[in-house]
Scaffold this motif. Structure first.
Motif, PDB file in Angstrom:
ATOM      1  N   ALA A  85       0.829  -1.207   0.000  1.00  0.00           N
ATOM      2  CA  ALA A  85       0.000   0.000   0.000  1.00  0.00           C
ATOM      3  C   ALA A  85       0.862   1.255   0.000  1.00  0.00           C
ATOM      4  O   ALA A  85       0.534   2.242  -0.658  1.00  0.00           O
ATOM      5  CB  ALA A  85      -0.925  -0.003   1.208  1.00  0.00           C
ATOM      6  N   ASN A  86       1.952   1.206   0.731  1.00  0.00           N
ATOM      7  CA  ASN A  86       2.877   2.336   0.770  1.00  0.00           C
ATOM      8  C   ASN A  86       4.249   1.846   1.232  1.00  0.00           C
ATOM      9  O   ASN A  86       4.410   0.680   1.598  1.00  0.00           O
ATOM     10  CB  ASN A  86       2.352   3.457   1.688  1.00  0.00           C
ATOM     11  N   GLU A  87       5.196   2.738   1.234  1.00  0.00           N
ATOM     12  CA  GLU A  87       6.567   2.381   1.607  1.00  0.00           C
ATOM     13  C   GLU A  87       6.651   1.944   3.069  1.00  0.00           C
ATOM     14  O   GLU A  87       7.407   1.041   3.418  1.00  0.00           O
ATOM     15  CB  GLU A  87       7.486   3.581   1.364  1.00  0.00           C
ATOM     16  N   ASN A  88       5.842   2.561   3.909  1.00  0.00           N
ATOM     17  CA  ASN A  88       5.869   2.244   5.328  1.00  0.00           C
ATOM     18  C   ASN A  88       5.452   0.797   5.589  1.00  0.00           C
ATOM     19  O   ASN A  88       6.008   0.127   6.461  1.00  0.00           O
ATOM     20  CB  ASN A  88       4.972   3.218   6.089  1.00  0.00           C
ATOM     21  N   SER A  89       4.495   0.289   4.836  1.00  0.00           N
ATOM     22  CA  SER A  89       4.064  -1.100   5.022  1.00  0.00           C
ATOM     23  C   SER A  89       5.185  -2.070   4.624  1.00  0.00           C
ATOM     24  O   SER A  89       5.376  -3.092   5.283  1.00  0.00           O
ATOM     25  CB  SER A  89       2.789  -1.388   4.233  1.00  0.00           C
ATOM     26  N   LEU A 114       9.673  -5.750   6.402  1.00  0.00           N
ATOM     27  CA  LEU A 114      11.092  -6.069   6.421  1.00  0.00           C
ATOM     28  C   LEU A 114      11.658  -6.013   7.838  1.00  0.00           C
ATOM     29  O   LEU A 114      12.477  -6.852   8.224  1.00  0.00           O
ATOM     30  CB  LEU A 114      11.861  -5.121   5.501  1.00  0.00           C
ATOM     31  N   TYR A 115      11.231  -5.041   8.607  1.00  0.00           N
ATOM     32  CA  TYR A 115      11.699  -4.922   9.990  1.00  0.00           C
ATOM     33  C   TYR A 115      11.284  -6.143  10.815  1.00  0.00           C
ATOM     34  O   TYR A 115      12.106  -6.745  11.514  1.00  0.00           O
ATOM     35  CB  TYR A 115      11.157  -3.638  10.624  1.00  0.00           C
TER      36      TYR A 115
END
Length: 121
Positions: A73-77, A82-83
């Motif tokens: 949905a976005n870069e944050n997701s 990954l984190y």
């Protein structure tokens, strides 16, 4: 293994493949001073420098996490996925770098003052 062996191998490469890869050989020759500084370190330090297994393990984990996903949905997701994945994967990493304490002491000597803020020796 040594600077002279590396120079000899580069000469052999140029003799064997120089006509096929002249730009690569020329680039290595032009940057040989920078590339050859690698040989001023002891072998155990060089091993720690060129070992990419840890980096490849991280990349493998990232590929496993993202290859089955269609999109984000976005870069944050993506960053959250990954984190969380790297936290889970890091639980299994147990192989320390061989001769790390010796390597660290040599790096401290070669790069005096640069590690002081990061490591208590």
């Amino acid at each position: 293994v040594t600077l002279s062996a590396a120079e000899s191998a580069l000469d052999d490469l140029e003799a064997k493949r120089g006509d096929k890869y002249p730009i690569v050989i020329k680039s290595w020759r032009n940057k040989w001073f920078t590339l050859s500084t690698y040989f001023k370190y002891p072998e155990y330090v060089r091993t720690a420098i060129y070992t990419t297994n840890a980096v490849e393990a991280v990349h493998r984990q990232f590929r496993k996490l993202t290859k089955t996903k269609g999109g984000f949905a976005n870069e944050n997701s993506l960053l959250k996925l990954l984190y969380a994945g790297i936290l889970k994967a890091s639980e299994r990493w147990s192989h320390p770098v061989q001769n790390w304490s010796l390597t660290l002491s040599q790096l401290t000597i070669h790069f005096e003052g640069r590690l002081d803020d990061h490591i208590d020796l």
